[in-house]
Design an enzyme around this catalytic site. Structure first.
Site, short mmCIF file in Angstrom:
data_model
loop_
_atom_site.label_atom_id
_atom_site.label_comp_id
_atom_site.label_asym_id
_atom_site.label_seq_id
_atom_site.Cartn_x
_atom_site.Cartn_y
_atom_site.Cartn_z
N SER A 234 0.79 -1.26 0.10
CA SER A 234 -0.10 0.02 0.09
C SER A 234 1.03 1.02 0.09
O SER A 234 1.94 1.26 0.61
CB SER A 234 -0.90 0.03 1.37
OG SER A 234 -1.36 1.18 1.36
N TYR B 152 -1.70 -1.18 10.91
CA TYR B 152 -1.88 -1.63 9.57
C TYR B 152 -0.80 -1.40 8.57
O TYR B 152 -0.27 -2.31 7.85
CB TYR B 152 -3.14 -1.08 9.00
CG TYR B 152 -3.46 -1.28 7.55
CD1 TYR B 152 -3.65 -2.31 7.01
CD2 TYR B 152 -3.17 -0.50 6.52
CE1 TYR B 152 -3.82 -2.94 5.48
CE2 TYR B 152 -3.22 -0.37 5.13
CZ TYR B 152 -3.69 -1.77 4.84
OH TYR B 152 -3.87 -1.94 3.47
N LYS C 215 2.48 -3.80 6.63
CA LYS C 215 2.58 -3.90 5.54
C LYS C 215 4.34 -3.81 5.21
O LYS C 215 4.80 -4.36 4.36
CB LYS C 215 2.04 -2.90 4.43
CG LYS C 215 0.38 -2.92 4.42
CD LYS C 215 0.22 -4.26 3.59
CE LYS C 215 -1.41 -4.32 3.24
NZ LYS C 215 -1.69 -5.75 2.72
#
Ligand code: NAD
Ligand code: UFG
Length: 343
Positions: free
Chosen positions: A124, A148, A152
């Site tokens: 992302s 989050y 990643k």
């Protein structure tokens, strides 16, 4: 050649399944349906006219993964499975590390044990943190401001370490900007459960009367109209990027055995520009009110797309009007997502 698609019942995974089937690959899906419905798999079958083998299972179950990889003679993995809500990740960080980081570790271990050494990973633009310059190039420093985003980044680093340990591994890390839109047929699309966190699903729920109005988070950013700017990319373009990444990895023509590229359009649109585009596409008024900035949001975020063009020979070409039109078509045909259809 069978490609294992983890999270293949989800929003992006279901579109990817269609793209891979239409390109002639066999696929198998693994999904625990924690954020999706198996109706999406029936829709993939309806669109492509092909059977979609699916294992309802969790990627943290390593022995199940090994069984699936062997049974379906998989040669590569496209890895979407994971939790993705930024706000939720600050409230349930352990669930995020468990699903995303531990889950990917188990998946890599299962791949190592079964000799499957090619993976595309859904990363992302969040890994760039607060932009120090725009457009964002892949060598922009990385940082993460929430659990989050940290999952990643950790996974990207894990893939880099595994690739460095053995040149037989092949990884394509794809850093998505803001995926929106739906399949042209209106049969599959984004199906958020509960109150949507993201802009496009929220706008659609205002358009169809489920929500009174949109809260526009911040109108005092240093942008052309004061609202946040993002690089929205049509999900069909996005999954075509995955297909190209798969081909580049499989043919051995990747620049290295672990590369990262941006998947965006290179164009930034503001929240208000998105609202107007959706009004044009739907012929509905989108009521909105300005609200305070949302914690953790950056003013502006859009991709430099040159590396993806060079490495993948791929470029997104669907515009904002197509993104809104296809989203509205999906919502009109499926007013309550996969639960009910208008047909
Ligand atoms: P999604 O929630 O629709 O799809 C993820 C799928 O994975 C769901 O079907 C869910 O049931 C499944 N899943 C979750 N945990 C699992 C587990 N432990 N085992 C098996 N299945 C599991 O999300 P999406 O929008 O399709 O996103 C796919 C990937 O792309 C995610 O990794 C996400 O972080 C990443 N991504 C998404 C966006 C976005 O805006 N949609 C942006 C950047 C990156
Ligand atoms: N926004 C609103 N109102 C809303 C929702 C969003 O004004 O109700 C605004 C946001 O403030 C932002 C823009 O709309 O300016 C886009 O917000 P989204 O939540 O749709 O998307 P983000 O850019 O915040 O985040 C998305 C994904 C993340 C991912 C990131 C970068 O949700 O998982 O893109 O890829 F990390």
């Amino acid at each position: 050649m069978t490609v294992l698609i983890t999270g293949g019942a989800g929003y992006i995974g279901s579109h990817c399944g269609v793209a891979f089937l239409e390109a002639g690959y066999d696929i198998v899906v693994i999904d625990n349906l924690s954020n999706s419905s198996d109706v999406s798999l029936q829709r993939i079958e309806a669109i492509t006219g092909q059977k979609v083998p699916c294992e309802i299972a969790d990627i943290r179950d390593q022995s199940k993964l090994e069984e699936i990889l062997v049974k379906h003679k998989c040669s590569a993995v496209v890895h979407f499975a994971g939790l993705k809500a930024v706000g939720e990740s600050t409230k349930m960080p352990l669930a995020y590390y468990e699903n995303n980081v531990v889950g990917t570790h188990r998946l890599l271990s299962a791949m190592a044990n079964t000799g499957v050494k090619q993976m595309i990973f859904s990363s992302s633009a969040t890994v760039y943190g607060e932009p120090q310059f725009l457009p964002l190039t892949e060598d922009h420093p990385t940082s993460a401001v929430n659990p989050y985003g940290r999952t990643k980044l950790m996974i990207e680093e894990m893939l880099g370490d595994v690739a460095a340990s053995d040149p037989a591994w092949r990884f394509g890390i794809l850093r998505y900007f803001n995926p929106v839109g739906a399949h042209l047929s209106g049969q599959i699309g984004e199906n958020p459960l509960g109150v949507p966190n993201n802009l496009m699903p929220f706008i659609t729920q205002v358009a169809d009367g489920r929500r009174e109005q949109l809260s526009v988070f911040g109108n005092d950013y240093d942008t052309r109209d004061g609202t946040g700017i993002r690089d929205y990319i049509h999900v069909t373009d996005l999954v075509e990027g995955h297909l190209r990444a798969h081909e580049v990895l499989a043919s051995g023509s990747a620049p290295s055995n672990c590369f990262a590229v941006n998947l965006g359009t290179g164009n930034g649109y503001s929240v208000l520009e998105m609202v107007r585009a959706f009004e044009r596409a739907s012929n509905k008024e989108i009521r909105y009110a300005f609200a305070p900035r949302r914690d953790g949001d950056v003013a502006e975020c859009y991709a430099n797309t040159e590396l993806a063009e060079k490495v993948l020979d791929w470029k997104a070409d669907r515009d904002l009007d197509a993104m809104c039109r296809d989203t509205w078509n999906w919502v009109c045909k499926n007013p309550r997502g996969y639960e009910t259809s208008a047909d």
